[in-house]
Scaffold this active site. Structure first.
Site, PDB file in Angstrom:
ATOM      1  N   ASN A  12       0.823  -1.219   0.000  1.00  0.00           N
ATOM      2  CA  ASN A  12       0.000   0.000   0.000  1.00  0.00           C
ATOM      3  C   ASN A  12       0.842   1.248   0.000  1.00  0.00           C
ATOM      4  OD1 ASN A  12      -2.845  -0.067   0.226  1.00  0.00           O
ATOM      5  ND2 ASN A  12      -2.623  -1.102   2.190  1.00  0.00           N
ATOM      6  N   ILE A  13       0.226   2.347  -0.446  1.00  0.00           N
ATOM      7  CA  ILE A  13       0.873   3.638  -0.212  1.00  0.00           C
ATOM      8  C   ILE A  13      -0.106   4.549   0.529  1.00  0.00           C
ATOM      9  CG2 ILE A  13       0.250   4.692  -2.463  1.00  0.00           C
ATOM     10  CD1 ILE A  13       3.389   5.639  -2.244  1.00  0.00           C
TER      11      ILE A  13
ATOM     12  N   ALA B 226       3.743  -5.853   2.990  1.00  0.00           N
ATOM     13  CA  ALA B 226       5.002  -5.208   2.605  1.00  0.00           C
ATOM     14  C   ALA B 226       5.826  -4.866   3.848  1.00  0.00           C
ATOM     15  CB  ALA B 226       4.708  -3.953   1.787  1.00  0.00           C
ATOM     16  N   ASN B 227       5.176  -4.380   4.905  1.00  0.00           N
ATOM     17  CA  ASN B 227       5.923  -4.039   6.131  1.00  0.00           C
ATOM     18  C   ASN B 227       6.630  -5.273   6.698  1.00  0.00           C
ATOM     19  OD1 ASN B 227       4.910  -1.467   5.949  1.00  0.00           O
ATOM     20  ND2 ASN B 227       3.449  -1.676   7.632  1.00  0.00           N
TER      21      ASN B 227
ATOM     22  N   ALA C  30       2.751  -2.237  24.931  1.00  0.00           N
ATOM     23  CA  ALA C  30       3.810  -1.910  25.894  1.00  0.00           C
ATOM     24  C   ALA C  30       3.815  -2.855  27.098  1.00  0.00           C
ATOM     25  CB  ALA C  30       3.640  -0.478  26.357  1.00  0.00           C
TER      26      ALA C  30
ATOM     27  N   ASP D 191       6.205   6.336  18.366  1.00  0.00           N
ATOM     28  CA  ASP D 191       5.190   6.049  17.340  1.00  0.00           C
ATOM     29  C   ASP D 191       5.089   4.524  17.210  1.00  0.00           C
ATOM     30  OD1 ASP D 191       3.783   5.634  15.016  1.00  0.00           O
ATOM     31  OD2 ASP D 191       5.161   6.714  13.710  1.00  0.00           O
TER      32      ASP D 191
ATOM     33  N   ALA E   1       3.409   0.043  12.925  1.00  0.00           N
ATOM     34  CA  ALA E   1       4.216  -1.079  12.418  1.00  0.00           C
ATOM     35  C   ALA E   1       4.950  -1.870  13.495  1.00  0.00           C
ATOM     36  CB  ALA E   1       5.199  -0.629  11.335  1.00  0.00           C
ATOM     37  N   ALA E   2       4.681  -1.592  14.787  1.00  0.00           N
ATOM     38  CA  ALA E   2       5.319  -2.393  15.849  1.00  0.00           C
ATOM     39  C   ALA E   2       4.930  -3.867  15.697  1.00  0.00           C
ATOM     40  CB  ALA E   2       4.907  -1.882  17.224  1.00  0.00           C
ATOM     41  N   GLY E   3       3.652  -4.091  15.374  1.00  0.00           N
ATOM     42  CA  GLY E   3       3.172  -5.466  15.208  1.00  0.00           C
ATOM     43  C   GLY E   3       3.858  -6.154  14.031  1.00  0.00           C
ATOM     44  N   ASP E   4       4.067  -5.422  12.947  1.00  0.00           N
ATOM     45  CA  ASP E   4       4.753  -6.003  11.773  1.00  0.00           C
ATOM     46  C   ASP E   4       6.218  -6.282  12.101  1.00  0.00           C
ATOM     47  OD1 ASP E   4       2.408  -5.840  10.263  1.00  0.00           O
ATOM     48  OD2 ASP E   4       2.824  -3.755   9.716  1.00  0.00           O
TER      49      ASP E   4
ATOM     50  N   LYS F   8      11.068   5.067  16.546  1.00  0.00           N
ATOM     51  CA  LYS F   8      11.190   5.946  15.373  1.00  0.00           C
ATOM     52  C   LYS F   8       9.820   6.158  14.762  1.00  0.00           C
ATOM     53  CE  LYS F   8      15.566   4.938  13.013  1.00  0.00           C
ATOM     54  NZ  LYS F   8      15.968   4.396  11.716  1.00  0.00           N
TER      55      LYS F   8
END
Ligand code: ATP
Length: 306
Positions: A10-11, A41-42, A223, A246, A249-252, A285
């Site tokens: 995706n974008i 993609a992540n 967390a 932030d 994408a932590a899960g990815d 990040k």
């Protein structure tokens, strides 16, 4: 040997403005930026940045975004030969407006991701004999996810499913095809039908998921950490203490770290620790793929903590 990721590309097109427009209004905004994403993609980028040979299988449109998305994947080290360029639709796009209060309006166009089908499963099947794991998520049609999991069963390739975004019509036939399922609290609640908040309820949810046929259930608790259960073992891994800015994408990142460790032959416990480390680093990040740790940073982080 390699890993296959089958999923969305995706974008995000992000516009910022002092406030959100009302219907019919044209508003002067402030900034515009693009972010490459899609859970598939992540996860592919998370693995490739950790140095794991990774094939992405999915679709983009024949628009300018498609080429850009594929180039970004390739420059992160992902093998892109099995990404199909679909001439009939746009790439997957999210159009996002954000105001000063951080509130947003989002329109998601699945585009090419919504057209992933059996042809893509066939392309993926050619890679399976050389793959130790197949990573799936739920941002492409569910029929394609089920067909891919069935194909992986034939070659004994480990199936790791991130059941995200949360789905109310998750097919029962998918559970026994899954080796490792990795919901967060919201997704776990949606699957099991009761609220999942904290370690105790995560353990109860994991028990339900095991009963439905998955071999391993890993509940990501942000967390608070991670709970993991199989028929043989149950354990909790606390989150690493970091300065989170932030969590996108932590899960990815978690799924990338988990799979990387298993690819390298480490134990399930060690793999969950790697997942938690990659997830924690991703929160330090801003951004999605840009926040995913490279191997150098990842190894240095683990060395520092142990
Ligand atoms: N604030 C944090 N501090 C430390 N580690 C974190 C933090 N947030 C997430 N993690 C780690 O990353 C893992 C995955 O995060 P989370 O549970 O938020 O997944 P998710 O909700 O699927 O993420 P996403 O935002 O990508 O949808 C957590 O289990 C934890 O190990």
């Amino acid at each position: 040997m390699s890993i296959i990721v089958f999923g969305s590309i995706n974008i995000d097109l992000v516009a910022t403005a002092p406030r959100l427009p009302v219907a019919g209004e044209t508003l002067l905004g402030e900034k515009f930026f693009k972010v490459s994403g899609g859970k598939g993609a992540n996860q592919a980028v998370a693995l490739a940045k950790l140095g794991i040979p990774t094939h992405m299988v999915g679709r983009v449109g024949a628009d300018g975004f498609g080429g850009e998305l594929v180039n970004n994947l390739q420059s992160s080290g992902v093998q892109i030969d099995n990404i199909f360029v679909d001439e009939t639709v746009s790439s997957g796009v999210a159009i996002i407006a954000v105001n000063h209060a951080g509130e947003n309006q989002i329109i998601v166009i699945p585009g090419a991701n919504g057209c992933v089908n059996q042809e893509d499963v066939e392309r993926l099947s050619h890679l399976l004999p050389e793959a130790t794991a197949l990573l799936l998520q739920l941002e492409i049609p569910i029929n394609a996810v089920v067909a891919a999991a069935k194909a992986a069963r034939k070659t004994n390739t480990r199936v790791i499913l991130d059941p995200a975004p949360a789905q109310s019509d998750f097919p029962d036939e998918l559970y026994p095809l899954v080796d490792i399922i990795t919901p967060n609290e919201v997704e776990a609640s949606q699957l099991v039908g009761f609220p999942v908040d904290g370690e105790e309820l995560a353990a109860k949810a994991a028990g339900v998921l095991l009963q439905r046929g998955v071999k391993c259930a890993i509940v990501k608790l942000g967390a608070k950490g991670v709970f993991c259960a199989t028929a043989e073992e149950k354990f909790f891994v606390p989150a690493f203490s970091v300065h989170a800015v932030d969590t996108v994408a932590a899960g990815d990142a978690f799924n990338g770290g988990l799979t990387a460790a298993l690819f390298e032959g480490l134990s399930l416990h060690q793999a969950v620790v790697w997942g938690a480390a990659a997830g924690a680093l991703a929160t330090t990040k801003a951004g999605a793929q840009t926040s995913l740790p490279d191997r150098f940073t990842f190894d240095a982080f683990l060395r520092e903590r142990f």
